[in-house]
Design a protein around this motif. Sequence first.
Motif, PDB file in Angstrom:
ATOM      1  N   ASP A  40      -5.361   2.940   8.140  1.00  0.00           N
ATOM      2  CA  ASP A  40      -6.513   2.112   8.457  1.00  0.00           C
ATOM      3  C   ASP A  40      -6.227   0.667   8.059  1.00  0.00           C
ATOM      4  O   ASP A  40      -6.512  -0.266   8.814  1.00  0.00           O
ATOM      5  N   LYS A  41      -5.646   0.481   6.888  1.00  0.00           N
ATOM      6  CA  LYS A  41      -5.282  -0.872   6.440  1.00  0.00           C
ATOM      7  C   LYS A  41      -4.213  -1.471   7.351  1.00  0.00           C
ATOM      8  O   LYS A  41      -4.264  -2.658   7.676  1.00  0.00           O
ATOM      9  N   GLU A  76       0.824  -1.211   0.000  1.00  0.00           N
ATOM     10  CA  GLU A  76       0.000   0.000   0.000  1.00  0.00           C
ATOM     11  C   GLU A  76       0.861   1.266   0.000  1.00  0.00           C
ATOM     12  O   GLU A  76       0.503   2.269  -0.613  1.00  0.00           O
ATOM     13  N   GLY A  79      -6.267  12.127   3.446  1.00  0.00           N
ATOM     14  CA  GLY A  79      -7.193  10.999   3.345  1.00  0.00           C
ATOM     15  C   GLY A  79      -6.484   9.724   2.919  1.00  0.00           C
ATOM     16  O   GLY A  79      -6.781   8.638   3.427  1.00  0.00           O
ATOM     17  N   ASP A  80      -5.535   9.871   1.986  1.00  0.00           N
ATOM     18  CA  ASP A  80      -4.764   8.708   1.542  1.00  0.00           C
ATOM     19  C   ASP A  80      -3.948   8.118   2.693  1.00  0.00           C
ATOM     20  O   ASP A  80      -3.866   6.901   2.851  1.00  0.00           O
ATOM     21  N   ARG A 134      -7.141  11.126   9.723  1.00  0.00           N
ATOM     22  CA  ARG A 134      -8.562  11.185   9.353  1.00  0.00           C
ATOM     23  C   ARG A 134      -9.148  12.533   9.770  1.00  0.00           C
ATOM     24  O   ARG A 134      -9.930  13.134   9.042  1.00  0.00           O
ATOM     25  N   ARG A 152      -3.646   7.009  12.487  1.00  0.00           N
ATOM     26  CA  ARG A 152      -4.740   6.955  11.507  1.00  0.00           C
ATOM     27  C   ARG A 152      -5.821   7.966  11.855  1.00  0.00           C
ATOM     28  O   ARG A 152      -6.301   8.716  11.007  1.00  0.00           O
ATOM     29  N   ALA A 166      -4.656   8.432   5.908  1.00  0.00           N
ATOM     30  CA  ALA A 166      -5.607   7.821   6.840  1.00  0.00           C
ATOM     31  C   ALA A 166      -6.023   6.437   6.343  1.00  0.00           C
ATOM     32  O   ALA A 166      -6.106   5.485   7.129  1.00  0.00           O
ATOM     33  N   ASP A 167      -6.255   6.308   5.038  1.00  0.00           N
ATOM     34  CA  ASP A 167      -6.629   5.011   4.465  1.00  0.00           C
ATOM     35  C   ASP A 167      -5.497   3.993   4.611  1.00  0.00           C
ATOM     36  O   ASP A 167      -5.739   2.827   4.929  1.00  0.00           O
ATOM     37  N   LEU A 168      -4.255   4.432   4.351  1.00  0.00           N
ATOM     38  CA  LEU A 168      -3.104   3.542   4.500  1.00  0.00           C
ATOM     39  C   LEU A 168      -3.011   3.042   5.937  1.00  0.00           C
ATOM     40  O   LEU A 168      -2.875   1.834   6.182  1.00  0.00           O
TER      41      LEU A 168
END
Length: 155
Positions: free
Chosen positions: A88-89, A49, A81-82, A110, A106, A84-86
Amino acid sequence: MSARSRARILAWIAGSVVAALLAIFVVPWGSLFGPERSVTSYCRVWQEEGTKLRNRQIDAQRQGEGGDIFAPITAAMAGPGDLADLFDKLDKVAPDEIEPDIRRYRDAWREVADSLKEGNLLNMLTKQMAIAAQTKGVESRINAWTQTNCTANAN
């Protein structure tokens, strides 16, 4: 019992045995119970990711150098946002020893991404500076842990 009934029962038993064997040997058990929390899973997600995110940023920079002035701006605006998504994973697979820091980081990104969605750039920048100060130790711990564990796993 008729031959037809016995054949149905044998077919049902055979089907049940095949289904059980498939479940035991073919189905990836981790996918049934959620992602596995392990150093290996964390490092795999970090590499895969993180590479995708880095490549998107590099592509946007190249597009900007090629005359598309909006590509780098769009990438920069999507950045919180990217991230935060990383994270989150990563939080879904992070081992217990680092997971609280991953979750906190995270959540911080966010919050920055959400403030950016509100359209108030000054508020977003102020929030980003405050969060950066609050998460400095968290970021340092994540960086050190990832370098120690994922670099060693890559060799």
